[in-house]
Design a protein around this motif. Structure first.
Motif, PDB file in Angstrom:
ATOM      1  N   SER A 113      22.672  28.771-128.139  1.00 19.28           N
ATOM      2  CA  SER A 113      21.511  27.929-128.382  1.00 19.28           C
ATOM      3  C   SER A 113      21.571  27.388-129.804  1.00 19.28           C
ATOM      4  O   SER A 113      22.227  27.970-130.669  1.00 19.28           O
ATOM      5  CB  SER A 113      20.217  28.715-128.166  1.00 19.28           C
ATOM      6  OG  SER A 113      20.148  29.799-129.075  1.00 19.28           O
ATOM      7  N   ASP A 114      20.896  26.295-130.037  1.00 21.79           N
ATOM      8  CA  ASP A 114      20.796  25.694-131.367  1.00 21.79           C
ATOM      9  C   ASP A 114      20.007  26.643-132.267  1.00 21.79           C
ATOM     10  O   ASP A 114      18.943  27.117-131.878  1.00 21.79           O
ATOM     11  CB  ASP A 114      20.082  24.344-131.243  1.00 21.79           C
ATOM     12  CG  ASP A 114      20.057  23.558-132.538  1.00 21.79           C
ATOM     13  OD1 ASP A 114      19.863  24.158-133.611  1.00 21.79           O
ATOM     14  OD2 ASP A 114      20.210  22.325-132.469  1.00 21.79           O
ATOM     15  N   VAL A 115      20.515  26.933-133.458  1.00 20.08           N
ATOM     16  CA  VAL A 115      19.822  27.843-134.372  1.00 20.08           C
ATOM     17  C   VAL A 115      18.396  27.360-134.634  1.00 20.08           C
ATOM     18  O   VAL A 115      17.457  28.145-134.601  1.00 20.08           O
ATOM     19  CB  VAL A 115      20.599  28.003-135.710  1.00 20.08           C
ATOM     20  CG1 VAL A 115      19.761  28.687-136.765  1.00 20.08           C
ATOM     21  CG2 VAL A 115      21.881  28.774-135.484  1.00 20.08           C
ATOM     22  N   ALA A 116      18.229  26.059-134.856  1.00 26.49           N
ATOM     23  CA  ALA A 116      16.907  25.514-135.183  1.00 26.49           C
ATOM     24  C   ALA A 116      15.947  25.553-133.998  1.00 26.49           C
ATOM     25  O   ALA A 116      14.736  25.548-134.184  1.00 26.49           O
ATOM     26  CB  ALA A 116      17.049  24.082-135.689  1.00 26.49           C
ATOM     27  N   LYS A 117      16.480  25.599-132.780  1.00 22.53           N
ATOM     28  CA  LYS A 117      15.642  25.585-131.578  1.00 22.53           C
ATOM     29  C   LYS A 117      15.832  26.852-130.748  1.00 22.53           C
ATOM     30  O   LYS A 117      15.540  26.868-129.560  1.00 22.53           O
ATOM     31  CB  LYS A 117      15.987  24.360-130.725  1.00 22.53           C
ATOM     32  CG  LYS A 117      15.737  23.053-131.439  1.00 22.53           C
ATOM     33  CD  LYS A 117      16.152  21.875-130.580  1.00 22.53           C
ATOM     34  CE  LYS A 117      15.937  20.587-131.337  1.00 22.53           C
ATOM     35  NZ  LYS A 117      16.351  19.423-130.560  1.00 22.53           N
ATOM     36  N   HIS A 118      16.319  27.909-131.378  1.00 19.68           N
ATOM     37  CA  HIS A 118      16.691  29.128-130.664  1.00 19.68           C
ATOM     38  C   HIS A 118      15.552  29.707-129.827  1.00 19.68           C
ATOM     39  O   HIS A 118      15.738  30.004-128.646  1.00 19.68           O
ATOM     40  CB  HIS A 118      17.206  30.185-131.643  1.00 19.68           C
ATOM     41  CG  HIS A 118      17.445  31.514-131.018  1.00 19.68           C
ATOM     42  ND1 HIS A 118      18.476  31.728-130.122  1.00 19.68           N
ATOM     43  CD2 HIS A 118      16.782  32.683-131.121  1.00 19.68           C
ATOM     44  CE1 HIS A 118      18.439  32.979-129.714  1.00 19.68           C
ATOM     45  NE2 HIS A 118      17.411  33.579-130.302  1.00 19.68           N
ATOM     46  N   LYS A 119      14.392  29.862-130.418  1.00 19.55           N
ATOM     47  CA  LYS A 119      13.277  30.485-129.702  1.00 19.55           C
ATOM     48  C   LYS A 119      12.926  29.680-128.443  1.00 19.55           C
ATOM     49  O   LYS A 119      12.781  30.235-127.357  1.00 19.55           O
ATOM     50  CB  LYS A 119      12.069  30.609-130.624  1.00 19.55           C
ATOM     51  CG  LYS A 119      11.035  31.581-130.177  1.00 19.55           C
ATOM     52  CD  LYS A 119       9.988  31.774-131.259  1.00 19.55           C
ATOM     53  CE  LYS A 119       9.239  33.050-131.007  1.00 19.55           C
ATOM     54  NZ  LYS A 119       8.331  33.387-132.083  1.00 19.55           N
ATOM     55  N   GLU A 120      12.825  28.392-128.587  1.00 19.68           N
ATOM     56  CA  GLU A 120      12.499  27.497-127.464  1.00 19.68           C
ATOM     57  C   GLU A 120      13.588  27.536-126.392  1.00 19.68           C
ATOM     58  O   GLU A 120      13.303  27.660-125.203  1.00 19.68           O
ATOM     59  CB  GLU A 120      12.334  26.074-128.015  1.00 19.68           C
ATOM     60  CG  GLU A 120      12.262  24.971-127.011  1.00 19.68           C
ATOM     61  CD  GLU A 120      12.352  23.607-127.690  1.00 19.68           C
ATOM     62  OE1 GLU A 120      12.801  22.668-127.016  1.00 19.68           O
ATOM     63  OE2 GLU A 120      11.996  23.476-128.874  1.00 19.68           O
ATOM     64  N   GLN A 121      14.840  27.448-126.805  1.00 19.47           N
ATOM     65  CA  GLN A 121      15.943  27.423-125.853  1.00 19.47           C
ATOM     66  C   GLN A 121      16.178  28.787-125.212  1.00 19.47           C
ATOM     67  O   GLN A 121      16.582  28.868-124.055  1.00 19.47           O
ATOM     68  CB  GLN A 121      17.210  26.891-126.527  1.00 19.47           C
ATOM     69  CG  GLN A 121      17.084  25.431-126.891  1.00 19.47           C
ATOM     70  CD  GLN A 121      18.293  24.869-127.607  1.00 19.47           C
ATOM     71  OE1 GLN A 121      19.191  25.589-128.033  1.00 19.47           O
ATOM     72  NE2 GLN A 121      18.336  23.562-127.750  1.00 19.47           N
ATOM     73  N   MET A 122      15.913  29.877-125.933  1.00 22.52           N
ATOM     74  CA  MET A 122      16.092  31.214-125.360  1.00 22.52           C
ATOM     75  C   MET A 122      15.098  31.492-124.235  1.00 22.52           C
ATOM     76  O   MET A 122      15.390  32.282-123.339  1.00 22.52           O
ATOM     77  CB  MET A 122      15.986  32.297-126.431  1.00 22.52           C
ATOM     78  CG  MET A 122      17.286  32.556-127.171  1.00 22.52           C
ATOM     79  SD  MET A 122      18.726  32.894-126.121  1.00 22.52           S
ATOM     80  CE  MET A 122      18.288  34.479-125.426  1.00 22.52           C
ATOM     81  N   ALA A 123      13.957  30.849-124.262  1.00 22.28           N
ATOM     82  CA  ALA A 123      12.993  31.026-123.167  1.00 22.28           C
ATOM     83  C   ALA A 123      13.630  30.597-121.853  1.00 22.28           C
ATOM     84  O   ALA A 123      13.526  31.289-120.836  1.00 22.28           O
ATOM     85  CB  ALA A 123      11.715  30.242-123.443  1.00 22.28           C
ATOM     86  N   THR A 124      14.343  29.472-121.865  1.00 23.30           N
ATOM     87  CA  THR A 124      15.043  28.991-120.668  1.00 23.30           C
ATOM     88  C   THR A 124      16.214  29.897-120.336  1.00 23.30           C
ATOM     89  O   THR A 124      16.425  30.258-119.173  1.00 23.30           O
ATOM     90  CB  THR A 124      15.531  27.539-120.887  1.00 23.30           C
ATOM     91  OG1 THR A 124      14.398  26.720-121.169  1.00 23.30           O
ATOM     92  CG2 THR A 124      16.268  27.017-119.667  1.00 23.30           C
ATOM     93  N   ILE A 125      16.986  30.282-121.339  1.00 15.71           N
ATOM     94  CA  ILE A 125      18.138  31.155-121.117  1.00 15.71           C
ATOM     95  C   ILE A 125      17.683  32.489-120.522  1.00 15.71           C
ATOM     96  O   ILE A 125      18.297  33.002-119.583  1.00 15.71           O
ATOM     97  CB  ILE A 125      18.931  31.340-122.431  1.00 15.71           C
ATOM     98  CG1 ILE A 125      19.667  30.030-122.769  1.00 15.71           C
ATOM     99  CG2 ILE A 125      19.906  32.506-122.327  1.00 15.71           C
ATOM    100  CD1 ILE A 125      20.283  29.982-124.148  1.00 15.71           C
ATOM    101  N   ASP A 126      16.601  33.060-121.034  1.00 12.12           N
ATOM    102  CA  ASP A 126      16.088  34.331-120.498  1.00 12.12           C
ATOM    103  C   ASP A 126      15.691  34.206-119.034  1.00 12.12           C
ATOM    104  O   ASP A 126      15.934  35.117-118.242  1.00 12.12           O
ATOM    105  CB  ASP A 126      14.902  34.830-121.329  1.00 12.12           C
ATOM    106  CG  ASP A 126      15.330  35.445-122.656  1.00 12.12           C
ATOM    107  OD1 ASP A 126      16.510  35.843-122.782  1.00 12.12           O
ATOM    108  OD2 ASP A 126      14.476  35.522-123.558  1.00 12.12           O
ATOM    109  N   LYS A 127      15.105  33.080-118.668  1.00 15.07           N
ATOM    110  CA  LYS A 127      14.737  32.863-117.260  1.00 15.07           C
ATOM    111  C   LYS A 127      15.987  32.869-116.383  1.00 15.07           C
ATOM    112  O   LYS A 127      15.996  33.445-115.296  1.00 15.07           O
ATOM    113  CB  LYS A 127      13.984  31.543-117.086  1.00 15.07           C
ATOM    114  CG  LYS A 127      12.572  31.573-117.596  1.00 15.07           C
ATOM    115  CD  LYS A 127      11.911  30.210-117.419  1.00 15.07           C
ATOM    116  CE  LYS A 127      10.567  30.162-118.090  1.00 15.07           C
ATOM    117  NZ  LYS A 127       9.957  28.824-118.014  1.00 15.07           N
ATOM    118  N   ILE A 128      17.040  32.242-116.849  1.00 21.28           N
ATOM    119  CA  ILE A 128      18.298  32.198-116.092  1.00 21.28           C
ATOM    120  C   ILE A 128      18.894  33.606-116.000  1.00 21.28           C
ATOM    121  O   ILE A 128      19.319  34.036-114.927  1.00 21.28           O
ATOM    122  CB  ILE A 128      19.294  31.214-116.732  1.00 21.28           C
ATOM    123  CG1 ILE A 128      18.763  29.785-116.595  1.00 21.28           C
ATOM    124  CG2 ILE A 128      20.681  31.342-116.088  1.00 21.28           C
ATOM    125  CD1 ILE A 128      19.518  28.764-117.427  1.00 21.28           C
TER     126      ILE A 128
END
Length: 135
Positions: A113-128
């Motif tokens: 995930s992008d370091v600057a957008k990690h929290k936002e992008q990890m939400a999607t990654i965690d769902k997967i």
């Protein structure tokens, strides 16, 4: 976007790659790669994660090790190696999950995930990650 059986090195085949749809030409696209190791590692998952950390440290000049912790994916226990890496002008957060079945079949799941957008992008990654089931 899903790609299957992508040969990335002579010894490494990504079994499955999942990427967020591209929104523009400049943002880093978060992605998950799943590798089924051709080797049946007997070492505990944290030892495999430690070795991966050493390998990445030698490969990436701006490598930053954040830690290794315990996880469960698809009903199997394992370890996650959390790092920050730089490549092709991007700084990204790299979480490498190592899980093993009882027969030592080893799965390596890498989520970037992008370091600057990690929290936002990890939400999607965690769902997967919560949908993964190993056969």
């Amino acid at each position: 976007i899903i790609q299957e059986e992508n040969q990335i090195t002579a010894n490494t085949t990504i079994s499955l790659q999942i990427m967020e749809e591209e929104k523009n030409e400049y943002d880093f696209i978060p992605n998950i790669n799943i590798i089924i190791s051709p080797y049946k590692f007997e070492e505990p998952t944290y030892v495999i994660a430690q070795q991966a950390s050493k390998n990445m440290e030698g490969f990436f000049s701006d490598y930053k090790h954040l830690g290794i912790s315990s996880i469960t994916i698809g009903g199997y226990s394992g370890s996650v190696l959390e790092t920050i890496l730089g490549m092709n002008g991007y700084r990204y957060r790299n979480n490498q999950y190592v899980v093993k079945k009882q027969d030592n079949t080893t799965f390596i799941i890498t989520a970037a995930s992008d370091v600057a957008k990690h929290k936002e992008q990890m939400a999607t990654i965690d769902k997967i990650l919560k949908t993964i089931k190993f056969k």
